[in-house]
Design a protein around this motif. Structure first.
Motif, short mmCIF file in Angstrom:
data_model
loop_
_atom_site.label_atom_id
_atom_site.label_comp_id
_atom_site.label_asym_id
_atom_site.label_seq_id
_atom_site.Cartn_x
_atom_site.Cartn_y
_atom_site.Cartn_z
N LEU A 157 35.07 38.35 49.41
CA LEU A 157 34.42 38.83 50.62
C LEU A 157 35.43 39.54 51.50
O LEU A 157 36.60 39.14 51.57
N SER A 158 34.99 40.57 52.20
CA SER A 158 35.87 41.22 53.16
C SER A 158 36.13 40.28 54.33
O SER A 158 35.31 39.40 54.62
N PRO A 159 37.27 40.41 55.00
CA PRO A 159 37.60 39.50 56.11
C PRO A 159 36.49 39.46 57.15
O PRO A 159 35.92 40.50 57.51
N ASN A 160 36.17 38.25 57.59
CA ASN A 160 35.17 37.97 58.63
C ASN A 160 33.73 38.09 58.16
O ASN A 160 32.81 37.97 58.96
N TRP A 161 33.51 38.35 56.85
CA TRP A 161 32.13 38.49 56.35
C TRP A 161 31.25 37.31 56.79
O TRP A 161 31.71 36.18 56.80
N PRO A 162 29.98 37.54 57.24
CA PRO A 162 29.25 38.80 57.20
C PRO A 162 29.46 39.71 58.40
O PRO A 162 28.82 40.74 58.51
N GLU A 163 30.37 39.33 59.31
CA GLU A 163 30.70 40.23 60.40
C GLU A 163 31.64 41.31 59.89
O GLU A 163 32.21 41.21 58.81
N ALA A 164 31.81 42.38 60.69
CA ALA A 164 32.67 43.48 60.29
C ALA A 164 34.14 43.04 60.30
O ALA A 164 34.55 42.20 61.09
N TYR A 165 34.92 43.60 59.38
CA TYR A 165 36.34 43.31 59.36
C TYR A 165 37.05 44.04 60.50
O TYR A 165 36.53 45.02 61.05
N ASP A 166 38.22 43.54 60.87
CA ASP A 166 38.99 44.16 61.94
C ASP A 166 39.71 45.40 61.43
O ASP A 166 39.95 45.56 60.22
N SER A 167 40.08 46.28 62.32
CA SER A 167 40.83 47.47 61.94
C SER A 167 42.26 47.10 61.55
O SER A 167 42.77 46.04 61.94
N GLY A 168 42.89 47.94 60.75
CA GLY A 168 44.28 47.72 60.36
C GLY A 168 44.47 46.66 59.29
O GLY A 168 45.56 46.11 59.16
N GLN A 169 43.43 46.37 58.49
CA GLN A 169 43.53 45.35 57.45
C GLN A 169 44.19 45.93 56.20
O GLN A 169 43.97 47.07 55.83
N ASP A 170 45.02 45.13 55.53
CA ASP A 170 45.66 45.51 54.26
C ASP A 170 45.63 44.28 53.37
O ASP A 170 46.50 43.42 53.43
N CYS A 171 44.58 44.16 52.54
CA CYS A 171 44.32 42.93 51.80
C CYS A 171 44.47 43.15 50.29
O CYS A 171 44.12 44.21 49.77
N ILE A 172 44.98 42.14 49.61
CA ILE A 172 45.09 42.17 48.15
C ILE A 172 44.58 40.84 47.61
O ILE A 172 45.03 39.77 48.04
N TRP A 173 43.61 40.90 46.68
CA TRP A 173 43.12 39.71 46.01
C TRP A 173 43.52 39.79 44.54
O TRP A 173 43.28 40.81 43.88
N GLY A 174 44.15 38.76 44.04
CA GLY A 174 44.53 38.69 42.64
C GLY A 174 43.58 37.78 41.87
O GLY A 174 43.30 36.67 42.30
N ILE A 175 43.06 38.27 40.73
CA ILE A 175 42.16 37.49 39.88
C ILE A 175 42.81 37.34 38.51
O ILE A 175 43.11 38.35 37.85
N HIS A 176 43.04 36.11 38.09
CA HIS A 176 43.74 35.85 36.82
C HIS A 176 42.95 34.83 36.02
O HIS A 176 42.71 33.72 36.49
N VAL A 177 42.50 35.22 34.81
CA VAL A 177 41.73 34.31 33.96
C VAL A 177 42.46 34.12 32.63
O VAL A 177 43.53 34.69 32.40
N GLU A 178 41.87 33.30 31.73
CA GLU A 178 42.50 33.01 30.45
C GLU A 178 42.68 34.28 29.62
O GLU A 178 41.94 35.25 29.78
N GLU A 179 43.67 34.25 28.71
CA GLU A 179 44.01 35.45 27.94
C GLU A 179 42.86 35.96 27.09
O GLU A 179 42.76 37.17 26.85
#
Length: 368
Positions: free
Chosen positions: A333-355
């Protein structure tokens, strides 16, 4: 269909086509065939076309297919509500409900129809907060301003009347009060009409009472007014009917003798070892998928027989910027969902599953 192995030479062609429409539709070709690729058809009929050149060293490929039952798409969860599904196949039902303080607008049940081209029997309902209302025999619930947790509108006049059962009083607990710094105003009056004497006036009181407010009669009248200028998040107020008893000529007011008030966490859930919230009750909180538990404690306990209260603040569930995920399924989810995210956001989500697994992203909402 899954590509288990592939070794093609230059010039060789493999094409997957779906034949369910009027014209064949290309699903994939050799340019994207990689080991682990999963291709899903739109209909019950596909073809695999293979063309090879004359080679001294021929290649090979291994494909594995499996038929599956067509299903409706997962219904959209209403903002400030949730949905549970008995089945996504034809005949399955989706059940919608709202968080405390909101009312469902639309049908509460949809049915998946038509096995060959499944679709839901109607549009998903929405959850809205009403501008005022009357609550008789108030037990435990919550009122929120229209638009909450987003901003309320201008030029509102909302009246709520809370009436406890006979012989009880109304206790309100302030979850949030955020008014624009102009002529927006919250009044809580000790009685059942607009002319009752005030217990709380946002014009005159700078800080909210942590212990909340208790009526001296069985009713409280709440008024929210907003002007035509700025807006803000508004109000979220929990209420509960409370018993009154006399001990050594001193009035003792409690959420039923020896009980704490019912807990609440937005965008989350909790489990409890006692549904009556008696002293000794232990509550453990969890967040909905995509949310992270912040502030407060994961586990709280109702303590003190003379003045029952929770030993820690209830936590909050928030959609945060960035994270690492290793579960086989999840939600981003984007930050603050379901409200709008704040300006100046720089987000990284890492997803790692089995090989031996690959990741499929289903983008359900994208607003720019």
């Amino acid at each position: 269909m899954q590509v288990m192995n592939v070794s093609l030479w230059e010039g060789e062609r493999v094409t997957f086509e779906d034949l369910g429409g009027g014209e064949p539709s290309v699903l994939a070709n050799e340019s994207i065939l990689l080991k682990g690729l999963v291709v899903r058809s739109w209909s019950n009929h596909i073809t695999i076309q293979f063309h090879s050149q004359r080679q001294t060293q021929p290649g090979s490929f291994l494909l594995r297919y499996q038929a599956f039952v067509l299903s409706c798409t997962f219904p959209q969860r209403p903002v400030c509500g949730d949905v549970s599904v008995s089945s996504l196949h034809s005949g399955g039902e989706a059940y919608f409900y709202c968080l405390t303080g909101y009312q469902l607008q639309g049908t509460n049940t949809l049915t998946c129809l038509n096995a060959s081209t499944p679709y839901w029997s109607g549009t998903e309902p929405q959850c809205h907060a009403a501008c005022g209302g009357i609550v008789r025999n108030a037990t435990v619930s919550r009122i929120v301003s229209p638009g909450f947790p987003g901003n309320y509108s201008n030029n509102l006049t909302c009246h709520w009347l809370l009436e406890a059962p006979e012989g009880q009083r109304v206790h309100v607990h302030f979850e949030k009060v955020a008014l624009a710094e102009d002529d927006d105003r919250l009044l809580i009056k000790n009685g059942n009409n607009i002319d009752s004497p005030p217990l709380y006036d946002s014009y005159e009181v700078e800080y909210l009472p942590n212990e909340g407010l208790v009526s001296t009669s069985r009713s409280l009248f709440i008024e929210l007014t907003t002007d035509g200028a700025g807006t803000s998040t508004g109000i979220a107020i929990r209420y509960q009917g409370r018993h009154i008893s006399l001990s050594n000529q001193i009035t003792v007011i409690s959420f039923a003798v020896g009980h704490c008030y019912e807990t609440f966490v937005k965008y989350g859930n909790f489990t409890s070892n006692d549904s009556t919230w008696a002293v000794g009750t232990v509550v453990e909180f969890t967040c909905d998928p995509g949310y992270t538990l912040e502030q407060g404690s994961v586990i709280i306990e109702c303590m003190d027989h003379n003045n029952p209260q929770w030993n820690e603040t209830e936590p909050a569930c928030r959609a945060v910027c960035s994270g690492e995920m290793t579960d086989s399924a999840g939600v981003v989810l984007s930050p603050n969902w379901p409200e709008a995210y704040d300006s100046g956001q720089d987000c990284i989500w890492g997803i790692h599953v089995e090989e031996d697994r690959r990741i499929m992203l289903d983008i359900q909402v994208y607003l720019s």
